[in-house]
Write a protein that holds these residues in place. Structure first.
Motif, PDB file in Angstrom:
ATOM      1  N   THR A 787      56.605 -26.807 -36.860  1.00  0.00           N
ATOM      2  CA  THR A 787      55.954 -26.279 -38.074  1.00  0.00           C
ATOM      3  C   THR A 787      54.981 -27.294 -38.654  1.00  0.00           C
ATOM      4  OG1 THR A 787      57.924 -24.998 -38.592  1.00  0.00           O
ATOM      5  CG2 THR A 787      56.370 -25.362 -40.383  1.00  0.00           C
ATOM      6  N   PHE A 788      55.443 -28.514 -38.738  1.00  0.00           N
ATOM      7  CA  PHE A 788      54.582 -29.569 -39.301  1.00  0.00           C
ATOM      8  C   PHE A 788      53.358 -29.819 -38.414  1.00  0.00           C
ATOM      9  CE2 PHE A 788      53.588 -34.144 -40.027  1.00  0.00           C
ATOM     10  CZ  PHE A 788      53.151 -34.020 -41.334  1.00  0.00           C
ATOM     11  N   SER A 789      53.548 -29.837 -37.080  1.00  0.00           N
ATOM     12  CA  SER A 789      52.432 -30.083 -36.156  1.00  0.00           C
ATOM     13  C   SER A 789      51.417 -28.957 -36.225  1.00  0.00           C
ATOM     14  CB  SER A 789      52.950 -30.257 -34.734  1.00  0.00           C
ATOM     15  OG  SER A 789      53.505 -29.028 -34.261  1.00  0.00           O
ATOM     16  N   MET A 790      51.915 -27.702 -36.303  1.00  0.00           N
ATOM     17  CA  MET A 790      50.984 -26.583 -36.365  1.00  0.00           C
ATOM     18  C   MET A 790      50.282 -26.497 -37.710  1.00  0.00           C
ATOM     19  SD  MET A 790      51.132 -25.728 -33.356  1.00  0.00           S
ATOM     20  CE  MET A 790      49.844 -24.516 -33.525  1.00  0.00           C
ATOM     21  N   LEU A 791      50.965 -26.991 -38.754  1.00  0.00           N
ATOM     22  CA  LEU A 791      50.304 -27.063 -40.061  1.00  0.00           C
ATOM     23  C   LEU A 791      49.105 -28.005 -39.988  1.00  0.00           C
ATOM     24  CD1 LEU A 791      50.256 -26.300 -43.064  1.00  0.00           C
ATOM     25  CD2 LEU A 791      51.816 -28.238 -43.476  1.00  0.00           C
ATOM     26  N   ILE A 792      49.323 -29.164 -39.354  1.00  0.00           N
ATOM     27  CA  ILE A 792      48.211 -30.113 -39.182  1.00  0.00           C
ATOM     28  C   ILE A 792      47.103 -29.488 -38.335  1.00  0.00           C
ATOM     29  CG2 ILE A 792      47.562 -32.331 -38.168  1.00  0.00           C
ATOM     30  CD1 ILE A 792      50.391 -33.316 -38.828  1.00  0.00           C
ATOM     31  N   PHE A 793      47.507 -28.842 -37.238  1.00  0.00           N
ATOM     32  CA  PHE A 793      46.541 -28.232 -36.315  1.00  0.00           C
ATOM     33  C   PHE A 793      45.668 -27.193 -37.028  1.00  0.00           C
ATOM     34  CE2 PHE A 793      45.159 -25.231 -33.123  1.00  0.00           C
ATOM     35  CZ  PHE A 793      44.787 -26.031 -32.060  1.00  0.00           C
ATOM     36  N   CYS A 794      46.325 -26.306 -37.747  1.00  0.00           N
ATOM     37  CA  CYS A 794      45.580 -25.233 -38.444  1.00  0.00           C
ATOM     38  C   CYS A 794      44.689 -25.805 -39.534  1.00  0.00           C
ATOM     39  CB  CYS A 794      46.561 -24.220 -39.027  1.00  0.00           C
ATOM     40  SG  CYS A 794      47.432 -23.258 -37.771  1.00  0.00           S
ATOM     41  N   ALA A 795      45.181 -26.795 -40.280  1.00  0.00           N
ATOM     42  CA  ALA A 795      44.371 -27.393 -41.350  1.00  0.00           C
ATOM     43  C   ALA A 795      43.115 -28.043 -40.779  1.00  0.00           C
ATOM     44  CB  ALA A 795      45.216 -28.410 -42.116  1.00  0.00           C
ATOM     45  N   ALA A 819      37.821 -33.137 -34.655  1.00  0.00           N
ATOM     46  CA  ALA A 819      38.813 -32.058 -34.759  1.00  0.00           C
ATOM     47  C   ALA A 819      39.741 -32.062 -33.553  1.00  0.00           C
ATOM     48  CB  ALA A 819      38.100 -30.717 -34.897  1.00  0.00           C
ATOM     49  N   ILE A 820      39.191 -32.275 -32.370  1.00  0.00           N
ATOM     50  CA  ILE A 820      40.015 -32.317 -31.149  1.00  0.00           C
ATOM     51  C   ILE A 820      41.010 -33.464 -31.220  1.00  0.00           C
ATOM     52  CG2 ILE A 820      39.928 -32.747 -28.667  1.00  0.00           C
ATOM     53  CD1 ILE A 820      37.215 -31.284 -28.645  1.00  0.00           C
ATOM     54  N   LEU A 821      40.474 -34.652 -31.579  1.00  0.00           N
ATOM     55  CA  LEU A 821      41.350 -35.826 -31.606  1.00  0.00           C
ATOM     56  C   LEU A 821      42.392 -35.722 -32.712  1.00  0.00           C
ATOM     57  CD1 LEU A 821      38.744 -38.686 -30.966  1.00  0.00           C
ATOM     58  CD2 LEU A 821      40.295 -37.610 -29.328  1.00  0.00           C
ATOM     59  N   ALA A 822      41.973 -35.254 -33.888  1.00  0.00           N
ATOM     60  CA  ALA A 822      42.910 -35.174 -35.016  1.00  0.00           C
ATOM     61  C   ALA A 822      44.030 -34.178 -34.728  1.00  0.00           C
ATOM     62  CB  ALA A 822      42.150 -34.778 -36.279  1.00  0.00           C
ATOM     63  N   SER A 823      43.657 -33.007 -34.227  1.00  0.00           N
ATOM     64  CA  SER A 823      44.691 -32.007 -33.935  1.00  0.00           C
ATOM     65  C   SER A 823      45.583 -32.463 -32.782  1.00  0.00           C
ATOM     66  CB  SER A 823      44.039 -30.666 -33.625  1.00  0.00           C
ATOM     67  OG  SER A 823      43.140 -30.783 -32.527  1.00  0.00           O
ATOM     68  N   SER A 824      44.989 -33.129 -31.806  1.00  0.00           N
ATOM     69  CA  SER A 824      45.791 -33.599 -30.667  1.00  0.00           C
ATOM     70  C   SER A 824      46.773 -34.683 -31.105  1.00  0.00           C
ATOM     71  CB  SER A 824      44.874 -34.144 -29.567  1.00  0.00           C
ATOM     72  OG  SER A 824      44.018 -33.138 -29.071  1.00  0.00           O
ATOM     73  N   PHE A 825      46.271 -35.634 -31.922  1.00  0.00           N
ATOM     74  CA  PHE A 825      47.185 -36.671 -32.428  1.00  0.00           C
ATOM     75  C   PHE A 825      48.249 -36.055 -33.333  1.00  0.00           C
ATOM     76  CE2 PHE A 825      44.001 -39.997 -31.329  1.00  0.00           C
ATOM     77  CZ  PHE A 825      44.859 -40.877 -30.698  1.00  0.00           C
ATOM     78  N   GLY A 826      47.838 -35.014 -34.104  1.00  0.00           N
ATOM     79  CA  GLY A 826      48.819 -34.350 -34.968  1.00  0.00           C
ATOM     80  C   GLY A 826      49.943 -33.737 -34.153  1.00  0.00           C
ATOM     81  N   LEU A 827      49.612 -33.049 -33.061  1.00  0.00           N
ATOM     82  CA  LEU A 827      50.635 -32.451 -32.202  1.00  0.00           C
ATOM     83  C   LEU A 827      51.477 -33.518 -31.510  1.00  0.00           C
ATOM     84  CD1 LEU A 827      48.543 -29.568 -30.541  1.00  0.00           C
ATOM     85  CD2 LEU A 827      50.210 -29.367 -32.390  1.00  0.00           C
ATOM     86  N   LEU A 828      50.807 -34.547 -30.995  1.00  0.00           N
ATOM     87  CA  LEU A 828      51.541 -35.601 -30.266  1.00  0.00           C
ATOM     88  C   LEU A 828      52.516 -36.319 -31.168  1.00  0.00           C
ATOM     89  CD1 LEU A 828      51.816 -37.213 -27.600  1.00  0.00           C
ATOM     90  CD2 LEU A 828      50.009 -38.734 -28.469  1.00  0.00           C
ATOM     91  N   ILE A 829      52.055 -36.670 -32.370  1.00  0.00           N
ATOM     92  CA  ILE A 829      52.899 -37.454 -33.268  1.00  0.00           C
ATOM     93  C   ILE A 829      53.999 -36.587 -33.864  1.00  0.00           C
ATOM     94  CG2 ILE A 829      52.943 -38.734 -35.437  1.00  0.00           C
ATOM     95  CD1 ILE A 829      50.081 -39.704 -34.723  1.00  0.00           C
ATOM     96  N   ALA A 830      53.610 -35.389 -34.348  1.00  0.00           N
ATOM     97  CA  ALA A 830      54.584 -34.553 -35.048  1.00  0.00           C
ATOM     98  C   ALA A 830      55.711 -34.086 -34.124  1.00  0.00           C
ATOM     99  CB  ALA A 830      53.875 -33.368 -35.681  1.00  0.00           C
ATOM    100  N   ILE A 831      55.371 -33.768 -32.876  1.00  0.00           N
ATOM    101  CA  ILE A 831      56.388 -33.214 -31.965  1.00  0.00           C
ATOM    102  C   ILE A 831      57.131 -34.310 -31.202  1.00  0.00           C
ATOM    103  CG2 ILE A 831      56.742 -31.758 -29.931  1.00  0.00           C
ATOM    104  CD1 ILE A 831      54.405 -30.049 -30.886  1.00  0.00           C
ATOM    105  N   PHE A 832      56.411 -35.321 -30.736  1.00  0.00           N
ATOM    106  CA  PHE A 832      57.041 -36.258 -29.797  1.00  0.00           C
ATOM    107  C   PHE A 832      57.387 -37.602 -30.404  1.00  0.00           C
ATOM    108  CE2 PHE A 832      54.608 -33.288 -27.178  1.00  0.00           C
ATOM    109  CZ  PHE A 832      55.568 -32.883 -26.283  1.00  0.00           C
ATOM    110  N   ALA A 833      56.828 -37.950 -31.559  1.00  0.00           N
ATOM    111  CA  ALA A 833      57.177 -39.241 -32.153  1.00  0.00           C
ATOM    112  C   ALA A 833      58.664 -39.319 -32.512  1.00  0.00           C
ATOM    113  CB  ALA A 833      56.302 -39.509 -33.372  1.00  0.00           C
ATOM    114  N   PRO A 834      59.264 -38.267 -33.121  1.00  0.00           N
ATOM    115  CA  PRO A 834      60.698 -38.353 -33.438  1.00  0.00           C
ATOM    116  C   PRO A 834      61.572 -38.520 -32.192  1.00  0.00           C
ATOM    117  CG  PRO A 834      59.667 -36.591 -34.672  1.00  0.00           C
ATOM    118  CD  PRO A 834      58.671 -37.043 -33.673  1.00  0.00           C
ATOM    119  N   LYS A 835      61.202 -37.838 -31.099  1.00  0.00           N
ATOM    120  CA  LYS A 835      62.007 -37.950 -29.876  1.00  0.00           C
ATOM    121  C   LYS A 835      61.883 -39.342 -29.275  1.00  0.00           C
ATOM    122  CE  LYS A 835      61.716 -33.045 -28.746  1.00  0.00           C
ATOM    123  NZ  LYS A 835      61.403 -32.023 -27.741  1.00  0.00           N
TER     124      LYS A 835
END
Length: 858
Positions: A787-795, A819-835
């Motif tokens: 949810t958080f990653s997609m929020l960043i992506f959509c914003a 936009a590509i880099l920001a959304s990509s980093f948003g997905l990478l960090i939000a989804i995989f940083a906690p793991k």
């Protein structure tokens, strides 16, 4: 011919007492010279300079005008005509069976006297004529003269009615070229139109565009001034002022002209006038100490009236045009052979009195009182005068050519072969039955060469070939001035060779002997254009810089030239330079930063993949389908790398690949996230008693198939877009005129919008599902990270649309890369940083037990 005399004054009238005779009603008292011959040629010359008319009174018979002020130059021209006729009579090849005579009259530089003399020539001067004398040859075959344009206009207007040929040696008014008004007028001197053209060539050569004009108030001056105004405008110059010399030498008017000269910024003044008009003006020039560059017309360019020491400081360096100089062999001996006797005409006697300051009878008493008596045997060669000087023959040479033109025309007429003539029925003209217009036919076509080598012929308007000498007034060692020939204007020469000037021989009236400059405004240099000053002539202007993108590469450009589309004006605006081509380059700072960030993102994705591969058997990696996690990481890496396609010079393959790679990579990533979210929801439902069969729809095959189908749709969109309206490299000049923005045109906006819209649709669905699953128990808590990653992506992508549209040139690419880099980093960090945090920093929590007991249901 007799009929014409009845319409003129003097008028022939039949006497009642002697009906067999024709009698002149009036006989004028004219000064002249005469010589008998088979055919008579008339002549009109300026022998006296001034004329006094008696007061009008009709109670007594009007007295004749009195001429005075003997002119030796005028008499020399008249004697040149007499010499030419004697030379023709001695030539066995020209008119061998015919002798020529002459009747030469003095016009006293006055129209009234000149017209009297002309009528006497046309009608004859015999007091009575027998009835048989009223037929046969006319009194004169043709007339040589007059020297003054006004006189020639008046005389030709009447002589032309009867087609009596008139060949002037000095009348230059361009109006006399009108064949309808003056059908029988010819001249051996070029008209004012040619004279003005020659003066314009001098002005053009020295680039004098701001010129004053002074001209005499007569036909000669007015017509020449009119031609001057027309020609100087065509050349690109302007008349700073135009003043008329008063006829009566009004000192008040002269001083007004001097005031105009002194207040004008023009340094060059053209004067078209006879010398007699200019004397008061030059007196004022001396009195007021005015120095200018004078351009003299042919009427005064060689006049001895001004070549005197008193005028040297003011007229030195004068440029003028003059009649073509010629040489006449034997003329000097003829002039020196003239001797007065009791039967001589009064003109020869006056020459003697002028040269030797003596008197003839009946003035013997006065002569004795003055101590001088004319013997008639004085040696003319010892007289210090211009009379015997034949080194600079100009008007005399023209008069010489005029006589020969009439003689050659008569010779051609008499040489006509019967049956081969030019007149009706191939007839010829006979000498004694000849009509004046028949001689004009031969005069129009006459062509001969003088002994000096000049060719003489007339064009359809009676004009001779225009040849002028250019003079420059030099200071001589003895303190006098002399008009020296420094060039020539020859209209008979080919284009480009008409004007010739020896500049190294020129003398200027300045301390440093430098060429004067006369312009209203200085020339506009390259890079500027002329802007005319309101209310002033075109020569007065401002120099305005050319606008951006325009140049002028010539001096005094009227308009600036637009550079070609791919070029821009230089800083000096004098030449076009290639426009700077702008695109997001790897060499510039912004390109380096974005490249570095993109590569860093790709490396980070690779590192996470490596971590997940190494820990692929751990619960954190295996949770919620590890295959989808690897697919998301792989797509993110592709997203980071596709940003590099937006950097560097656009090419066809990069333009086509960049959006396709970007669109497909993000759809692969977002569709994997969507499937992952759906799996989370399905697992949660499967843990409930009523949801045991939920997982059967979300097996591994179904997950792969869903991702494949969703990605395939984007591939289809890209294929349709690239095949119908493919993006292409485009040099855009609309953003900034001075630069070319090298960019990729999207080709089809609808295709690009569909690509982005499809990504946005998948992202919105993923966000909505993840948002609904965000409150699931901690055991299934991956949904809140999605949810958080997609929020960043959509914003990011919602903000991208207006930013992309409003960004010009390469900055649109920067916005898209960001936009590509920001959304990509948003997905990478939000989804995989906690793991990665758990895997690397807290491995004790990377157990199934720990994951299953992390929280309690809410």
């Amino acid at each position: 011919m007799i009929l014409s005399a009845t319409l003129l004054s003097p008028i022939l009238n039949s006497s009642s007492d002697t009906p067999d005779l024709c009698q002149l009603r009036e006989q004028f008292n004219l000064t002249g010279m005469h010589q008998d011959g088979d055919v008579i040629i008339g002549g009109l010359f300026d022998v006296h300079l001034f004329t006094e008319f008696p007061e009008l009174s009709f109670s007594t018979k009007p007295a004749d005008p009195w001429c005075h002020g003997f002119d030796l130059d005028g008499f020399k021209i008249a004697q040149t005509m007499a010499f030419a006729i004697n030379e023709i009579n001695q030539n066995p090849n020209l008119l061998p069976d015919l002798s020529l005579g002459y009747s030469i009259y003095d016009n006293c530089v006055k129209l009234g006297v000149a017209f009297r003399a002309a009528t006497a020539l046309i009608s004859g001067a015999q007091k009575t004529l027998s009835s048989s004398g009223c037929s046969g040859l006319p009194p004169v075959l043709g007339i040589v003269g007059d020297s003054i344009s006004t006189h020639s206009i008046a005389i030709s207007s009447v002589a032309g009615l009867y087609r009596v040929p008139m060949v002037s040696y000095f009348a230059t008014c361009s109006c006399l070229s009108d064949r309808r008004r003056y059908p029988s007028f010819f001249r051996t001197i070029p008209s004012d139109a040619f004279q003005v053209r020659a003066m314009i060539q001098i002005l053009q050569h020295f680039r004098w565009t701001w010129v004053g004009l002074i001209y005499s108030d007569d036909d000669y001056g007015r017509y020449a001034a009119q031609s001057f105004h027309e020609d100087i405008t065509a050349f690109g110059g302007c008349v700073a002022f135009s003043e008329i010399l008063p006829k009566d030498n009004d000192i008040v008017e002269i001083r007004k002209i001097m005031q105009v000269i002194q207040t004008s910024t023009s340094r060059v003044i053209v004067v078209i006038s006879a010398g007699s008009y200019l004397l008061p003006l030059m007196d004022e020039v001396v009195r007021q100490n005015v120095t200018r560059q004078w351009i003299a017309s042919e009427a005064w360019s060689t006049s001895t009236l001004f070549l005197i020491p008193r005028l040297l400081p003011f007229l030195r360096g004068t440029l003028g045009i003059g009649i073509r100089r010629g040489e006449i062999e034997g003329l000097k001996e003829f002039l020196l052979s003239v001797r007065p006797d009791n039967s001589s005409n009064s003109l020869v006697r006056k020459v003697w009195q002028e040269l030797f300051s003596c008197r003839f009878e009946p003035e013997e008493a006065l002569a004795v009182a003055e101590g001088r008596i004319c013997t008639g045997q004085e040696d003319l060669s010892k007289a210090d005068s211009a009379y015997s000087d034949v080194s600079d023959l100009r008007p005399s040479y023209n008069a010489y050519k005029a006589v020969y033109a009439l003689a050659h025309s008569l010779h051609n007429l008499m040489s006509c072969v019967p049956g081969q003539g030019p007149f009706q029925g191939n007839s010829c003209a006979s000498l004694y039955g000849m009509q004046p217009w028949q001689l004009i036919h031969y005069l129009q076509t006459v062509k001969f060469t003088t002994g000096f080598g000049d060719q003489v012929s007339f064009d359809e308007t009676g004009e001779a070939l225009a040849i002028y000498d250019i003079f420059n007034w030099h200071k001589m060692p003895d303190g006098t001035m002399k008009a020296q020939t420094v060039g020539v204007v020859d209209e008979s020469q080919p284009t480009g060779q008409v004007f010739y000037l020896e500049e190294d021989k020129l003398s200027w009236n300045s301390e440093l002997n430098k060429l004067p400059r006369s312009v209203c405004s200085e020339s506009c240099p390259p890079g500027t254009r002329k802007a005319r000053k309101k209310g002033l002539p075109v020569c007065c202007f401002d120099c305005l810089p050319c606008a951006n993108g325009e140049i002028s590469n010539t001096t005094d450009a009227i308009e600036c030239i637009k550079c070609p589309v791919e070029f821009w004006s230089s800083l000096e605006r004098d030449h076009c330079v290639p426009k700077e081509i702008e695109f997001l380059s790897y060499e510039e700072a912004l390109g380096i930063i974005l490249t570095s960030v993109s590569l860093f993102g790709a490396c980070a994705s690779a590192m996470v993949i490596a971590i997940f591969v190494y820990h692929r058997h751990t619960p954190v990696v295996r949770a919620n389908n590890s295959e989808l996690s690897f697919l998301i990481l792989l797509s993110l890496k592709l997203c980071f790398l596709c940003a590099l396609l937006f950097i560097g010079q656009p090419r066809m393959w990069t333009c086509q690949l960049r959006h396709a790679a970007f669109g497909i990579s993000f759809v692969l990533c977002v569709s994997s996230i969507l499937v992952k979210t759906m799996v989370v929801i399905a697992v949660f439902k499967a843990s409930r008693p009523k949801g045991k069969g939920a997982l059967k729809w979300f097996g591994a095959a179904q997950q792969r198939g869903t991702v494949l189908i969703l990605t395939a749709l984007q591939v289809v969109i890209c294929v349709i877009w690239l095949s119908t309206a493919s993006p292409t490299p485009y040099k855009n000049t609309h953003y900034q005129s001075s630069k070319i923005v090298f960019e990729c045109a999207v080709g089809s906006v609808a295709g690009f919008a569909t690509l982005l819209g499809y990504i946005g649709l998948l992202a919105a669905i993923s966000f909505l599902l993840a948002f609904l699953a965000r409150n699931l128990p901690d055991t299934f808590n991956e949904a809140k990270y999605i949810t958080f990653s997609m929020l960043i992506f959509c914003a990011v992508w919602i903000a991208f649309v207006p930013a992309y549209i409003s960004s010009p040139g390469k900055y649109a690419d920067v916005v898209e890369i960001f936009a590509i880099l920001a959304s990509s980093f948003g997905l990478l960090i939000a989804i995989f940083a906690p793991k990665c945090y758990i895997i690397l920093l807290h491995p004790e929590r990377n157990t199934k037990k720990a994951l299953m007991g992390r929280g309690t249901p809410k």
